[in-house]
Design an enzyme around this catalytic site. Structure first.
Site, PDB file in Angstrom:
ATOM      1  N   GLY A 214       0.901  -0.943  -0.076  1.00  0.00           N
ATOM      2  CA  GLY A 214      -0.073  -0.015  -0.157  1.00  0.00           C
ATOM      3  C   GLY A 214       1.017   0.810  -0.251  1.00  0.00           C
ATOM      4  CD  GLU A 235       5.061  -5.061  -3.334  1.00  0.00           C
ATOM      5  OE1 GLU A 235       4.311  -4.212  -4.342  1.00  0.00           O
ATOM      6  OE2 GLU A 235       5.019  -6.173  -3.357  1.00  0.00           O
ATOM      7  CB  CYS A 269       3.605  -0.381  -7.138  1.00  0.00           C
ATOM      8  SG  CYS A 269       3.992  -1.783  -7.179  1.00  0.00           S
TER       9      CYS A 269
END
Length: 464
Positions: A214, A235, A269
């Protein structure tokens, strides 16, 4: 009155399901259940049984893949072809976790190297670390659940899984499949709760390992609250810089970067965000990149022709629109896109040379926006690419092996792709951010190892 959370289809905001949120007492029961299972070693699941459970789970997932695809689309709205790829990856991830169980082993430590260590044999074993708390993100609802749940089961740990409140259905479906596959009661508990309860859960001393996917703000905050001895893996995101040299192969590069920039509307991401292009080829790059971008079909993620779906909430569309408008006001040239299509969808957008101080340059965008910056000196481009605090995956496009290796060495990233986009990933490779982008390394086998700990056993005997 019972608190609930509503799961909405991001494309049209229609209600998919309403689920209850857990209260304080339920959290306490869940933690006690997990701790009791781990503390009594007679409850531990033998490796052969873990293999059986995960193999069966993968088989059930395969049989129900179409159902899982539609469930993931209904809550996360990743387009059909990309959701299908995610579900196939998730099945492969369960298989990878199963295979790695046989690799959980120790080693012999030499003795007799000094007189004091004679008559001894020593070896290490690997044991489950303990109760795992897993907090997940919305953007890959099934595959991320596999990375946090299947790994814990493979390691032999009880796991408490908190999915994103936007996308909990895939995680719940995985839990039901694992139960059907024979996972004993209590070894996986899925919880839906507010942020306050989630923080209480993951910072409890009964939790031995936190796996968090997140935002950096939340991840580092939770880490700061962990009790002594609790290990964690975080992460977060990055800005995924790409260096494009003048000898890059356009036929390979353009489709690669379009996919890497606009896949899942940029809500990844390691999504391509900042592209530094040698000014010798910059005009050509912009022309071809924008031509391909304009061909992308934005729309209903259930349609198999859709390339780009909605953002996860209308609030995110508002934010992306604000950031793009700000960048243009601060000097960026709008090449294509730049406008909202609806309350939930935003045009795939290309910005040329935004200010280094604009939000699109300094933050992870997490939307369908790619920024292009010209450069004359590659070292200067690398310096700009490294300037942010976030460092995850990066890329370089060139056919010059020396330039590729030099750039890979100088880019501050945990992974550098050569002639491939920044979003490339397979689930058996190490994957994670450095600096403020995260802590520890993901990837199925790497995560399983993180969820175990070594024990040294030294055996003394006059017979040795």
């Amino acid at each position: 009155m019972e608190n609930t959370t509503k799961i909405l289809f991001p494309y049209d905001q229609s209600l998919v399901k309403e689920l209850p949120l857990l209260d304080h007492n339920a959290i306490e029961t869940i933690l006690n259940t997990a701790e009791s299972l781990f503390n009594d070693q007679s409850n531990w699941i033998a490796p052969f049984k873990r293999i059986e459970i995960l193999e069966k789970a993968a088989s059930i997932m395969n049989e129900r893949s179409e159902e899982l695809i539609h469930l993931a689309i209904s809550e996360g709205a990743k387009p059909y072809k990309d959701s299908k790829a995610e579900i196939l990856r998730a099945i492969k991830g369960v298989k990878l976790a199963t295979e790695h169980i046989s690799q959980l082993k120790g080693e012999q430590i030499p003795m007799g190297l000094t007189e004091a260590s004679l008559k001894r044999i020593a070896f290490t074993t690997r044991e489950p670390i303990g109760v795992v708390a897993a907090v997940s993100a919305f953007n890959h609802p099934l595959n991320l659940a596999v990375h946090q749940i299947a790994t814990a089961i493979a390691a032999g740990c009880p796991v408490i899984f908190k999915p994103s409140s936007n996308t909990p259905l895939s995680g719940l479906a995985l839990a039901a499949i694992l139960k059907e596959a024979g996972l004993p009661e209590g070894w996986l508990q899925v919880i839906l709760c507010d942020n306050e309860m989630a923080e209480k859960l993951v910072t409890d001393s009964r939790v031995h390992f936190l796996t968090f996917i997140g935002s950096a703000k939340v991840g580092w905050h939770l880490k700061s609250k962990l009790p002594p001895g609790t290990r964690c893996a975080l992460e977060h995101g990055g800005a995924a810089p790409v260096i494009v040299e003048s000898d890059a192969d356009f036929s390979e590069m353009i489709p690669d970067l379009v996919k890497g920039g606009f896949y899942h509307a940029g809500q990844v991401c390691v999504s391509v965000q900042k592209v530094y292009v040698n000014e010798e080829i910059c005009d050509r790059f912009i022309q071809q990149f924008s031509e391909q971008t304009n061909k992308l079909i934005v729309g209903n993620p259930f349609e198999e022709t859709t390339d780009v779906g909605p953002l996860i909430t209308p609030k995110e569309v508002n934010r992306v629109e604000e950031w793009v408008n700000e960048a243009v006001e601060e000097g960026a040239k709008l090449i294509t896109g730049g406008k909202r299509i609806s309350d939930t969808c935003f045009e795939p957008t290309i910005l040329f040379n935004p200010s280094e101080k604009s939000k699109v340059s300094t933050n992870e965008i997490f939307g369908p926006i790619v920024c292009i910056y010209p450069f004359t000196n590659r070292d200067e481009a690398i310096k700009k690419a490294n300037a942010l605090e976030v460092h995850f995956q990066a890329a370089v496009f060139t056919k010059n092996i020396d330039a590729a290796l030099e750039t890979s060495k100088k880019l501050n990233a945990t992974a550098v792709m050569i002639n491939d986009n920044t979003a490339f990933r397979v689930d058996w490779m190490p994957f994670g951010g450095r600096d403020s982008s995260g802590l520890g390394m993901g990837g199925i086998s790497y995560t399983i190892n993180e969820m175990t700990r070594e024990k040294l056993i030294v055996f003394k005997s006059k017979s040795l």
